[in-house]
Design an enzyme around this catalytic site. Sequence first.
Site, short mmCIF file in Angstrom:
data_model
loop_
_atom_site.label_atom_id
_atom_site.label_comp_id
_atom_site.label_asym_id
_atom_site.label_seq_id
_atom_site.Cartn_x
_atom_site.Cartn_y
_atom_site.Cartn_z
N GLU A 151 -20.24 -0.17 21.74
CA GLU A 151 -21.13 0.12 20.62
C GLU A 151 -21.71 1.53 20.65
OE1 GLU A 151 -22.56 -4.39 19.47
OE2 GLU A 151 -23.45 -3.41 21.22
N TYR B 90 0.82 -1.21 0.00
CA TYR B 90 0.00 0.00 0.00
C TYR B 90 0.86 1.26 0.00
CZ TYR B 90 -3.91 -3.01 1.49
OH TYR B 90 -4.87 -3.97 1.58
#
Length: 400
Positions: free
Chosen positions: A375, A300
Amino acid sequence: MKKVHSVLLEAEKIKDWMVEIRRDFHMNPELGMEEFRTRDKIVEYLQEMGIEYITGVAGTGILGIIRGREDGKTIALRADMDALPIQDEKAVPYRSTVPGKMHACGHDAHMAVLLGAARILKGKQEQLKGNVKLFFQPAEETVGGAKPMIEAGVMEEPRVDAVLGLHVTPEIPAGEIGIKYGQMNASSDSIKIILHGKSSHGAYPQDGVDTIMMAGQVLTSLQTIVSRNVDPRSSAVVTIGTINGGTQGNIIADKVELVGTVRTLDSDTRSLVISRIEEIVTKVAEAMGGSAQFIREEGYTALINTDKIVDIVKANAEKVLGLDKVHVLKQASLGVEDFAYFAKESPSAFYRLGCRNYKKGIIHDAHYCLFDIDEDCLVIGAALQVQNVLSLLEEEQWSY
């Protein structure tokens, strides 16, 4: 009492929905370029929301688009889709049901955040001056799906003016984010070094060319690249992770293979390091009477954020979350992230979304069998991405 920002309230209303989505993905992880169920579930959600989409983009990738009421800029939001080959060891109801596979890097959360942002933005479609593209990208952890998606045309028709991405991180508490100006993530290169010598009996070393000894000299010399060739103000890592050679303890080895990785933050340092590795390997082998092959596989590219876009993300986060919830990161990560290819194509910002919660025991690093997220971060991520899009679509905010 501090007034809660309206976009945060909107995201809070769909929290249960995002949690349900995230847990479903977490229980059903798929590796890179195998995200078939994941793709189909995302398509279901887009259909339910009435969002236009194209599937089969770079394999299992999906392109969604929300077209505003009138022409304007086009802003893209990206989420990666793939899981990792790690056994999930958490004792939670949403533990992975697939042996040896786990969302140990938070891509399940990234998809839930993007779908949450898409739902809110779809509800504002008539207010949008411009378009929003949704990139659901495969294979971030393996072959890299960003570049193939770009080659498939996702940045065009309409042309993307700016692209945003985020990554959950246990280094930052849930409810907070980390931003970085300029260099965000390193480039990577995989390297293989094959040393050739001559075999002989261990009792008669003068008759052979010992590639074990040669490998030792190569390893020692490679350590001088970072300490003596790279500018101390720059960053580089040269790591050899495996070494294999020899057949018997009493035989001089005629072949040794070394495999490793190189991480750098800018193209000049990258070129210098690769050049020096090849030079050292070749000349050490020749000096010891052998020969060498140097094989580089380019990985990358480095992820470099656009400062003006980071400014907008920072301002929005301070407005939505509060001044004390935004951390300006001083150091780039030497980990890699293929969002870098999107960043090369258009102005961009990639930022860290805090997901740690000590009280809930959510403290483990990514790529670990106990990794989890608080969450509550899903609400933060969706709200910020929506606010970022709204700001970027306002003509007076920025221009290129």
